[in-house]
Design a protein around this motif. Structure first.
Motif, mmCIF file in Angstrom:
data_model
loop_
_atom_site.group_PDB
_atom_site.id
_atom_site.type_symbol
_atom_site.label_atom_id
_atom_site.label_comp_id
_atom_site.label_asym_id
_atom_site.label_seq_id
_atom_site.Cartn_x
_atom_site.Cartn_y
_atom_site.Cartn_z
ATOM 1 N N ASP A 351 35.323 51.101 40.887
ATOM 2 C CA ASP A 351 35.378 52.400 41.773
ATOM 3 C C ASP A 351 34.970 51.557 43.230
ATOM 4 O O ASP A 351 36.153 52.623 44.268
ATOM 5 C CB ASP A 351 33.394 53.177 40.986
ATOM 6 C CG ASP A 351 33.932 53.164 40.256
ATOM 7 O OD1 ASP A 351 35.126 53.440 39.915
ATOM 8 O OD2 ASP A 351 32.539 53.709 39.650
ATOM 9 N N HIS A 352 35.542 50.260 43.322
ATOM 10 C CA HIS A 352 34.213 50.197 44.998
ATOM 11 C C HIS A 352 35.717 48.527 46.001
ATOM 12 O O HIS A 352 35.998 48.855 46.671
ATOM 13 C CB HIS A 352 33.047 49.604 45.008
ATOM 14 C CG HIS A 352 31.963 50.432 44.969
ATOM 15 N ND1 HIS A 352 31.493 51.220 46.099
ATOM 16 C CD2 HIS A 352 31.425 50.637 43.916
ATOM 17 C CE1 HIS A 352 30.814 51.521 45.747
ATOM 18 N NE2 HIS A 352 30.486 51.303 44.207
ATOM 19 N N VAL A 353 36.538 48.395 44.496
ATOM 20 C CA VAL A 353 37.463 47.554 45.163
ATOM 21 C C VAL A 353 38.763 47.614 44.530
ATOM 22 O O VAL A 353 38.613 47.990 42.937
ATOM 23 C CB VAL A 353 37.062 46.508 44.986
ATOM 24 C CG1 VAL A 353 38.323 45.035 45.607
ATOM 25 C CG2 VAL A 353 36.152 46.093 45.531
ATOM 26 N N TYR A 354 39.979 48.641 45.171
ATOM 27 C CA TYR A 354 41.102 48.219 43.902
ATOM 28 C C TYR A 354 41.879 46.979 43.647
ATOM 29 O O TYR A 354 41.887 46.163 44.454
ATOM 30 C CB TYR A 354 42.320 49.363 44.742
ATOM 31 C CG TYR A 354 41.848 50.709 44.676
ATOM 32 C CD1 TYR A 354 40.690 50.665 44.078
ATOM 33 C CD2 TYR A 354 42.169 51.963 45.669
ATOM 34 C CE1 TYR A 354 40.053 52.555 43.749
ATOM 35 C CE2 TYR A 354 41.495 52.641 45.628
ATOM 36 C CZ TYR A 354 40.162 53.690 44.686
ATOM 37 O OH TYR A 354 40.338 54.413 44.880
ATOM 38 N N GLN A 355 42.360 46.824 42.677
ATOM 39 C CA GLN A 355 43.297 45.761 42.177
ATOM 40 C C GLN A 355 44.706 45.082 43.076
ATOM 41 O O GLN A 355 44.520 44.337 43.949
ATOM 42 C CB GLN A 355 44.039 45.919 41.119
ATOM 43 C CG GLN A 355 44.834 44.927 40.719
ATOM 44 C CD GLN A 355 45.849 45.256 38.953
ATOM 45 O OE1 GLN A 355 44.833 45.389 38.466
ATOM 46 N NE2 GLN A 355 46.279 44.069 39.050
ATOM 47 N N THR A 356 45.809 46.361 43.753
ATOM 48 C CA THR A 356 46.026 46.162 44.539
ATOM 49 C C THR A 356 45.404 46.132 46.344
ATOM 50 O O THR A 356 45.727 45.758 47.198
ATOM 51 C CB THR A 356 46.921 47.513 44.827
ATOM 52 O OG1 THR A 356 45.714 48.577 45.235
ATOM 53 C CG2 THR A 356 47.402 47.556 43.242
ATOM 54 N N ASP A 357 44.213 45.762 46.516
ATOM 55 C CA ASP A 357 42.949 45.925 48.249
ATOM 56 C C ASP A 357 43.946 44.757 48.847
ATOM 57 O O ASP A 357 44.533 43.145 47.697
ATOM 58 C CB ASP A 357 42.273 45.667 47.631
ATOM 59 C CG ASP A 357 41.614 47.170 47.594
ATOM 60 O OD1 ASP A 357 42.587 48.536 48.072
ATOM 61 O OD2 ASP A 357 40.184 47.862 47.226
ATOM 62 N N LYS A 358 43.731 44.307 49.514
ATOM 63 C CA LYS A 358 44.210 42.888 50.505
ATOM 64 C C LYS A 358 43.440 41.867 50.284
ATOM 65 O O LYS A 358 43.078 40.738 50.370
ATOM 66 C CB LYS A 358 43.698 43.046 51.882
ATOM 67 C CG LYS A 358 45.566 44.145 52.560
ATOM 68 C CD LYS A 358 45.701 43.958 53.824
ATOM 69 C CE LYS A 358 46.517 44.863 54.349
ATOM 70 N NZ LYS A 358 46.827 44.860 55.910
ATOM 71 N N VAL A 359 41.711 42.402 49.728
ATOM 72 C CA VAL A 359 41.200 41.696 49.548
ATOM 73 C C VAL A 359 40.500 41.866 48.605
ATOM 74 O O VAL A 359 41.166 42.755 47.559
ATOM 75 C CB VAL A 359 39.603 41.924 50.929
ATOM 76 C CG1 VAL A 359 39.820 41.367 51.893
ATOM 77 C CG2 VAL A 359 39.510 43.224 50.583
ATOM 78 N N ALA A 360 39.880 40.830 47.681
ATOM 79 C CA ALA A 360 39.255 40.969 46.355
ATOM 80 C C ALA A 360 37.504 40.908 45.976
ATOM 81 O O ALA A 360 36.546 40.697 47.327
ATOM 82 C CB ALA A 360 39.555 40.319 45.395
ATOM 83 N N THR A 361 36.802 40.909 45.304
ATOM 84 C CA THR A 361 35.995 41.269 44.946
ATOM 85 C C THR A 361 35.337 40.440 43.549
ATOM 86 O O THR A 361 35.895 40.104 42.573
ATOM 87 C CB THR A 361 34.944 42.824 44.930
ATOM 88 O OG1 THR A 361 33.495 42.184 44.759
ATOM 89 C CG2 THR A 361 35.295 43.419 43.595
ATOM 90 N N ALA A 362 34.231 39.290 43.868
ATOM 91 C CA ALA A 362 33.610 38.549 42.567
ATOM 92 C C ALA A 362 32.308 38.934 41.983
ATOM 93 O O ALA A 362 31.325 39.208 43.116
ATOM 94 C CB ALA A 362 34.069 37.283 42.324
ATOM 95 N N ALA A 363 31.881 39.124 40.948
ATOM 96 C CA ALA A 363 30.181 39.696 40.601
ATOM 97 C C ALA A 363 30.449 38.938 40.069
ATOM 98 O O ALA A 363 31.080 39.336 38.639
ATOM 99 C CB ALA A 363 30.144 41.311 40.192
ATOM 100 N N THR A 364 28.956 38.723 39.923
ATOM 101 C CA THR A 364 28.118 37.557 38.401
ATOM 102 C C THR A 364 27.028 37.991 38.236
ATOM 103 O O THR A 364 25.804 37.775 39.176
ATOM 104 C CB THR A 364 27.801 36.365 38.733
ATOM 105 O OG1 THR A 364 29.291 35.841 37.630
ATOM 106 C CG2 THR A 364 27.828 35.893 36.867
ATOM 107 N N PHE A 365 26.660 38.071 37.362
ATOM 108 C CA PHE A 365 24.393 38.561 36.941
ATOM 109 C C PHE A 365 24.695 38.171 36.030
ATOM 110 O O PHE A 365 24.868 37.920 34.726
ATOM 111 C CB PHE A 365 25.008 40.081 36.480
ATOM 112 C CG PHE A 365 25.101 41.416 37.686
ATOM 113 C CD1 PHE A 365 24.681 41.645 38.638
ATOM 114 C CD2 PHE A 365 26.736 41.385 37.833
ATOM 115 C CE1 PHE A 365 24.071 42.447 39.211
ATOM 116 C CE2 PHE A 365 26.762 42.541 39.369
ATOM 117 C CZ PHE A 365 25.630 43.093 39.882
ATOM 118 N N VAL A 366 23.463 37.863 35.983
ATOM 119 C CA VAL A 366 22.354 36.487 35.072
ATOM 120 C C VAL A 366 20.498 36.657 34.953
ATOM 121 O O VAL A 366 20.192 38.140 36.387
ATOM 122 C CB VAL A 366 22.395 35.204 35.673
ATOM 123 C CG1 VAL A 366 23.785 34.757 36.339
ATOM 124 C CG2 VAL A 366 21.767 34.556 37.141
#
Length: 740
Positions: A351-366
């Motif tokens: 929803d917040h960051v598209y695959q084609t965007d110039k930037v990326a996001t990574a998220a990890t939950f523990v």
């Protein structure tokens, strides 16, 4: 051009040698394995007639390589991985038609002869003599099984594979001796079952169960007469009779098998004739192998599980031993991944960051208190195509992550605060914290030799309206850089290094953090998994647990394998942890993380944005879930100003504005229907805040911002051996990335 020779183009000398080889085997059997001397035949000693008695008495049968299935913590399949796609099944789970078809076409006298078929050998000798070449072989099903065992043991080693398949008398003799032994030891039914499970059926399918699934999308126990005939026909030449690439040739071969089944009275001629008229009826299931096929966007978690297996000594003392166990497969790997959390994480990312965007996001939950990784995702999918990657942005380099991790900005500040509180600093500590100031003249280090600021290096806050004095609570909420630089001057580097060690915080390349004041403003690269796990210690009231991804592993035969366990240890007192939880709750309530806040449960967190806005972070937690979200460019070459991310234009990216909402939406879904325990918050008086009423903060009202990241001096690093990116030191924004 000379006249074409019979026998597949073999020379007369080669034909004679082939003929002699079959004759030797026949003579060997007739003479009760009383083979003539090697010299009489001109054979090499090793593995030849003379060496027959030297061959080990028992055939080593390696475990068959099979599929490994990776499961989430509810037992749902995430992915299937294998070096050879095989599922071993007992004979009772293989269609009787399949059993009859294979025996009919490969060794119709299988149940009548011993390990070596003398009638078959004599027939082959006769046929080959008449043809002048090698028109017919004489290997029994048992001998073929032995050959397959040799090939399985060779694996993908080209040298060993060549040795296992070389056409020599020595290999034939080894097959013969082991075939005799196996006939006595296993019996016909077991040999047939083993053969059907080991042999190759083309299209990456090893064993009849995998073949049945590949070509007909059904279990081997449900194969029909004509389907069984087709599969049995493939065995002789999987490439030639491949029904996917040459259906007509596969039909011809199937019909040969059907006719042979009629001749051996396994079916009637009428049944064979009717079956020959039917189409192949293929229902192809394409190979589904590897983490690229993982569901719920869990490809990177799947890859992390594989890396854990290949690097953790619990699975073998050497790298080679671990790789062999993994490639052999047949494992059921139950992981810690929670499907609800994973789905929520991936949905929020999408929803917040598209695959084609110039930037990326990574998220990890523990999970605090256990170290279990419950969710892991990123916006660039696992793969090889455009806007895909195999680099796991959530983990360290040694686990197939980025080379150095990503600078964390102000999300590092709570580690300093915890270290200071552990040293006796009061939670009400106040500092002048001007808008801009030089770094302290010296800061004590663990070596006893202080770091010295002899270059006039300075640090400043996000905007000019931010100047002290501030107490800790407001400084944390507003992420006041100058406050924390003053705090590290008083606390010294060693307590911070000690706290980082206790929280498992290292750089993304695996190195320890350098003893330089700029680390408190997030100048060094750290992975999201490391940050999520460290913050989980705050949620767990001061006890840190190492991250784990595997719950249990079951090997073939329902054998349980040992797995890595989380190691939990106290990193700080419960009082310090409760104080940090209170401070970071304020970040969400009234500070830079307001856009990330949850409304239905206690939550806390910290924003972070680095110089030139190349990285933005939000790391937050509830008492039962901790998560870290990073947004930026993997190559650190995109400045996130005047940029569109996820379809939304962003004049300037802050940690609370893009990563914060990703964290919030992921947490909402992950925790839906889950308990909502509370923090043990404390009352923190803030006399400095009471003295004045200052509105606004960086995330909501950035105000004037130089934003040039330029150093106010030569730009040389004041710390020997430490190279820093532009803007980490000096005037301008020389705070090392410690924006919001």
């Amino acid at each position: 051009m000379g006249k074409k020779r019979s026998g597949g183009g073999l020379s007369p000398t080669q034909q004679a040698a082939k003929f002699l080889g079959v004759s030797v085997l026949a003579g060997a059997v007739l003479a009760g394995i009383a083979l003539p001397a090697a010299g009489a035949l001109g054979l090499a000693a090793k593995g030849s007639v003379e060496g027959f008695d030297e061959i080990p008495a028992t055939l080593k049968q390696p475990p068959l390589s099979q599929r490994t299935t990776i499961l989430d913590n509810k037992g749902g399949a995430i992915a299937t991985v294998y070096s050879r796609d095989r599922t071993v099944v007992p004979l009772k789970d293989i269609s009787p038609y399949m059993q009859k078809a294979l025996v009919a076409i490969e060794d119709s006298r299988f149940y009548e002869h011993g390990a070596v078929d003398m009638k078959g050998i004599l027939r082959a000798i006769n046929e080959n003599a008449q043809s002048g070449g090698v028109a017919q072989g004489a290997s029994t099903l048992t001998q073929q099984y032995v050959k397959n065992v040799f090939m399985e043991e060779a694996g993908d080693d080209p040298t060993k594979l060549a040795q296992a398949t070389q056409q020599t008398i020595g290999r034939k003799i080894r097959e013969l001796k082991y075939a005799i032994q196996l006939e006595d030891k296993l019996g016909k039914k077991r040999i047939l079952a083993n053969y059907l499970n080991i042999t190759y059926f083309g299209e990456q399918a090893y064993g009849v169960e995998a073949a049945s699934q590949r070509y007909f999308s059904k279990s081997a126990k449900d194969l029909t007469m004509e389907q069984s005939a087709m599969l049995a026909g493939i065995v002789q030449s999987p490439s030639r009779y491949d029904p996917v690439n040459d259906e007509a040739e596969a039909v011809k071969r199937r019909n040969v098998v059907l006719q042979r089944m009629a001749e051996t009275h396994d079916i009637s001629q009428d049944e064979a004739d009717r079956a020959k008229e039917k189409p192949l009826g293929l229902k192809i299931s394409r190979p589904q192998n590897g983490c690229i096929t993982a569901v719920k966007g869990a490809g990177f978690f799947c890859d992390y599980v594989r890396e854990v297996f290949l690097t953790d000594p619990v699975f073998g003392k050497t790298k080679e031993a671990r790789a062999k166990l993994w490639n052999r497969g047949g494992l059921r790997v139950q992981t810690t991944l929670d499907p609800q959390t994973q789905e929520s994480v991936q949905a929020s990312i999408k929803d917040h960051v598209y695959q084609t965007d110039k930037v990326a996001t990574a998220a990890t939950f523990v999970e605090p208190g256990t170290g279990k990784i419950l969710g892991m995702g990123q916006s660039k999918p696992y793969g090889f195509g455009k806007n895909e990657t195999q680099i796991n942005y959530s983990v360290d380099r040694k686990m197939s992550g980025s080379n150095f991790g990503f600078p964390t900005g102000s999300t590092f500040k709570p580690f300093l605060a915890a270290a200071a509180l552990e040293q006796g600093t009061p939670v009400t500590q106040s500092y002048p914290a001007p808008y801009r100031m030089p770094y302290p003249k010296s800061v004590q280090t663990c070596s006893g030799k202080p770091w010295v600021n002899n270059g006039g290096f300075t640090v400043e806050n996000e905007n000019r309206s931010e100047f002290g004095p501030y107490a800790l609570e407001e400084a944390m909420a507003k992420s006041i850089n100058t406050y924390f630089v003053q705090m590290i001057g008083d606390t010294g580097m060693c307590p911070v290094m000690d706290m980082a060690d206790k929280l498992g915080v290292v750089q993304g390349n695996g190195d320890k953090l350098p003893e330089v004041p700029a680390i408190v403003l997030g100048s060094k690269g750290i992975s999201p998994l490391t940050m999520a796990s460290a913050y989980a210690a705050f949620a767990n009231r001061g006890t840190y647990c190492t991250p784990v991804a595997i719950e249990s592993i079951t090997a073939p035969g329902d054998k349980s394998l040992p797995v890595p366990k989380s190691s939990c240890s106290r990193a700080m007192t419960t009082k310090t942890a409760d104080s940090i939880n209170t401070l970071l709750s304020g970040v969400i309530d009234s500070g830079t993380g307001r856009e990330a806040g949850l409304t239905d449960r206690d939550n806390a967190g910290k924003t972070g944005t680095t110089d030139s806005r190349k990285n933005a972070w939000f790391v937050g937690y509830t008492p039962n879930l901790s998560g870290a979200v990073w947004v930026g460019s993997a190559l650190q070459n995109v400045e996130m100003e005047n940029i569109t991310i996820g379809g939304q234009y962003q004049p300037k990216v802050f940690g609370g504005q893009v990563p914060g909402p990703i964290w919030r939406d992921a947490m909402v879904g992950a925790l839906s229907g889950k308990p909502s325990p509370g923090f043990n918050l404390i009352d923190i008086p803030d006399p400095e805040k009471d003295k004045r009423d200052r509105g606004g903060d960086g995330d909501q009202d950035p105000g004037p911002d130089r934003g040039d990241g330029s150093p106010g001096n030569s730009g040389k690093s004041p710390w020997p051996g430490i190279s820093l990116p532009p803007g980490v030191i000096g005037g301008g924004n020389g705070h090392g990335g410690g924006r919001r």
